[in-house]
Design a protein around this motif. Structure first.
Motif, mmCIF file in Angstrom:
data_model
loop_
_atom_site.group_PDB
_atom_site.id
_atom_site.type_symbol
_atom_site.label_atom_id
_atom_site.label_comp_id
_atom_site.label_asym_id
_atom_site.label_seq_id
_atom_site.Cartn_x
_atom_site.Cartn_y
_atom_site.Cartn_z
ATOM 1 N N ALA A 1 0.909 -1.188 -0.030
ATOM 2 C CA ALA A 1 -0.023 0.087 -0.100
ATOM 3 C C ALA A 1 0.709 1.383 0.086
ATOM 4 N N ALA A 2 2.021 1.392 0.653
ATOM 5 C CA ALA A 2 2.691 2.322 0.794
ATOM 6 C C ALA A 2 3.353 2.626 -0.496
ATOM 7 N N LYS A 3 3.693 1.624 -1.117
ATOM 8 C CA LYS A 3 4.476 1.899 -2.400
ATOM 9 C C LYS A 3 3.235 2.339 -3.593
ATOM 10 N N GLU A 4 2.270 2.056 -3.464
ATOM 11 C CA GLU A 4 1.031 2.441 -4.402
ATOM 12 C C GLU A 4 0.580 3.994 -3.846
ATOM 13 N N ILE A 5 0.730 4.261 -2.631
ATOM 14 C CA ILE A 5 0.486 5.629 -2.178
ATOM 15 C C ILE A 5 1.443 6.712 -2.684
ATOM 16 N N GLY B 1 -7.653 9.723 4.096
ATOM 17 C CA GLY B 1 -6.935 8.641 4.728
ATOM 18 C C GLY B 1 -7.384 7.303 4.256
ATOM 19 N N TYR B 2 -6.576 6.364 4.284
ATOM 20 C CA TYR B 2 -6.760 5.117 3.879
ATOM 21 C C TYR B 2 -6.554 4.222 5.096
ATOM 22 N N THR B 3 -7.481 3.400 5.335
ATOM 23 C CA THR B 3 -7.366 2.321 6.314
ATOM 24 C C THR B 3 -7.211 0.779 5.892
ATOM 25 N N GLU B 4 -6.372 -0.071 6.229
ATOM 26 C CA GLU B 4 -6.643 -1.409 5.971
ATOM 27 C C GLU B 4 -7.117 -2.111 6.973
ATOM 28 N N ASP B 5 -7.848 -1.598 8.122
ATOM 29 C CA ASP B 5 -8.746 -2.265 9.056
ATOM 30 C C ASP B 5 -9.787 -2.577 8.773
ATOM 31 N N PRO B 6 -10.341 -3.894 8.427
ATOM 32 C CA PRO B 6 -11.589 -4.063 7.816
ATOM 33 C C PRO B 6 -12.793 -3.709 8.842
ATOM 34 N N LYS B 7 -12.666 -3.716 10.290
ATOM 35 C CA LYS B 7 -13.630 -3.087 11.036
ATOM 36 C C LYS B 7 -13.532 -1.603 11.343
ATOM 37 N N PHE B 8 -12.839 -1.143 10.812
ATOM 38 C CA PHE B 8 -12.803 0.400 10.914
ATOM 39 C C PHE B 8 -14.212 1.085 10.927
ATOM 40 N N GLN B 9 -14.559 1.973 11.892
ATOM 41 C CA GLN B 9 -15.793 2.384 12.066
ATOM 42 C C GLN B 9 -15.858 3.936 11.920
ATOM 43 N N GLU B 10 -16.003 4.205 10.480
ATOM 44 C CA GLU B 10 -16.138 5.346 9.707
ATOM 45 C C GLU B 10 -16.735 6.732 10.783
ATOM 46 N N THR C 1 -12.832 18.874 5.919
ATOM 47 C CA THR C 1 -13.427 17.837 5.465
ATOM 48 C C THR C 1 -12.606 16.556 5.623
ATOM 49 N N VAL C 2 -13.224 15.764 6.158
ATOM 50 C CA VAL C 2 -12.391 14.324 6.299
ATOM 51 C C VAL C 2 -13.127 13.136 5.735
ATOM 52 N N LYS C 3 -12.360 12.393 5.018
ATOM 53 C CA LYS C 3 -12.934 11.310 4.213
ATOM 54 C C LYS C 3 -11.809 10.049 4.586
ATOM 55 N N ILE C 4 -12.287 8.928 4.703
ATOM 56 C CA ILE C 4 -11.405 7.514 5.154
ATOM 57 C C ILE C 4 -11.832 6.436 3.815
ATOM 58 N N PHE C 5 -11.052 6.137 3.093
ATOM 59 C CA PHE C 5 -11.147 5.192 2.206
ATOM 60 C C PHE C 5 -10.459 3.694 2.876
ATOM 61 N N SER C 6 -11.168 2.691 2.579
ATOM 62 C CA SER C 6 -10.841 1.276 2.704
ATOM 63 C C SER C 6 -10.716 0.674 1.305
ATOM 64 N N ASN C 7 -10.673 1.253 0.163
ATOM 65 C CA ASN C 7 -10.419 0.560 -1.093
ATOM 66 C C ASN C 7 -9.165 1.472 -1.444
ATOM 67 N N LEU C 8 -8.216 0.947 -1.696
ATOM 68 C CA LEU C 8 -6.866 1.349 -2.264
ATOM 69 C C LEU C 8 -6.996 2.447 -3.442
ATOM 70 N N ALA C 9 -7.472 1.618 -4.430
ATOM 71 C CA ALA C 9 -7.680 2.354 -5.755
ATOM 72 C C ALA C 9 -8.490 3.604 -5.895
ATOM 73 N N ARG C 10 -9.648 3.359 -5.112
ATOM 74 C CA ARG C 10 -10.414 4.800 -4.752
ATOM 75 C C ARG C 10 -9.607 5.870 -4.165
ATOM 76 N N TYR C 11 -8.719 5.512 -3.266
ATOM 77 C CA TYR C 11 -7.945 6.355 -2.438
ATOM 78 C C TYR C 11 -6.835 6.861 -3.193
ATOM 79 N N THR C 12 -6.244 6.233 -4.104
ATOM 80 C CA THR C 12 -5.190 6.843 -4.874
ATOM 81 C C THR C 12 -5.783 7.682 -5.830
ATOM 82 N N GLU C 13 -6.776 7.405 -6.256
ATOM 83 C CA GLU C 13 -7.759 8.129 -7.351
ATOM 84 C C GLU C 13 -8.093 9.555 -6.645
#
Length: 194
Positions: free
Chosen positions: A86-90, A126-135, A155-167
């Motif tokens: 994920a770090a490399k992609e980010i 932000g991007y989280t890799e925690d599947p139980k993240f409570q947005e 404005t704060v938005k957290i993504f759990s999908n890496l492709a959407r986050y990098t977009e």
């Protein structure tokens, strides 16, 4: 020599790999603190032949910072940082953005693990890799912290999908830089994360 290298290569808060390096640092520091207390106790016992001596008191008092360090070590051992993939992609998509890695935000009820956060002006993603993240709980928690620090209309938005986050990172690069506001928000995020 190995210990000196670990202590000298500790990564700065917000950089990639911070959690991994801090885990090592905290565990070693905790073990050293307890070793000092134990050695003082043993030295006092060997010298006087009994437990009740001045070095025992010093050893018991030495357990206070050791215990505090143990709590910190446990917190870091439970935390997960950003994965290498994920770090490399980010990194490929966030070159022009200010961001921080390996954030763990603690509240009274829950801990929130965010692998990466990018800030541009009053926009935080932000991007989280925690599947139980409570947005929703995180938005409320972070919103309260930012308001207390005088940061309005963030404005704060957290993504759990890496492709959407990098977009979203690519889109954020076109936003107005607002350097002072960006650095102020980053400083707040660093100060309230583990």
């Amino acid at each position: 020599m190995q210990l000196i290298r670990i202590f000298s290569t500790a990564k700065a808060k917000g950089t990639e790999g911070y959690i991994r390096s801090q885990k090592k640092y905290e565990v070693i520091r905790t073990l050293l603190y307890f070793a000092v207390s134990l050695s003082l106790y043993v030295a006092g016992y060997i010298q006087t032949g009994q437990r009740a001596n001045l070095l025992t008191i010093v050893a018991v008092l030495g357990c206070l910072p050791a215990s505090k360090s143990a709590v910190s070590a446990i917190m870091f051992l439970r935390a997960r940082g950003c994965s290498a993939e994920a770090a490399k992609e980010i990194q490929a998509h966030s070159r022009e953005l200010d961001g921080i890695y390996d954030c763990v935000f603690t509240s009274y009820k829950k801990n929130f693990s965010v692998s990466h956060m990018a800030v541009r002006g009053n926009t935080v993603c932000g991007y989280t890799e925690d599947p139980k993240f409570q947005e929703n709980e995180f938005y409320k928690h972070l919103g309260d912290i930012l308001k207390l620090d005088g940061q309005k209309d963030v404005t704060v938005k957290i993504f759990s999908n890496l492709a959407r986050y990098t977009e979203r990172l690519e889109q954020m690069a076109s936003l107005d830089r607002e350097e002072a506001k960006t650095q102020s928000i980053i400083a707040t995020l660093k100060s309230v994360s583990l």
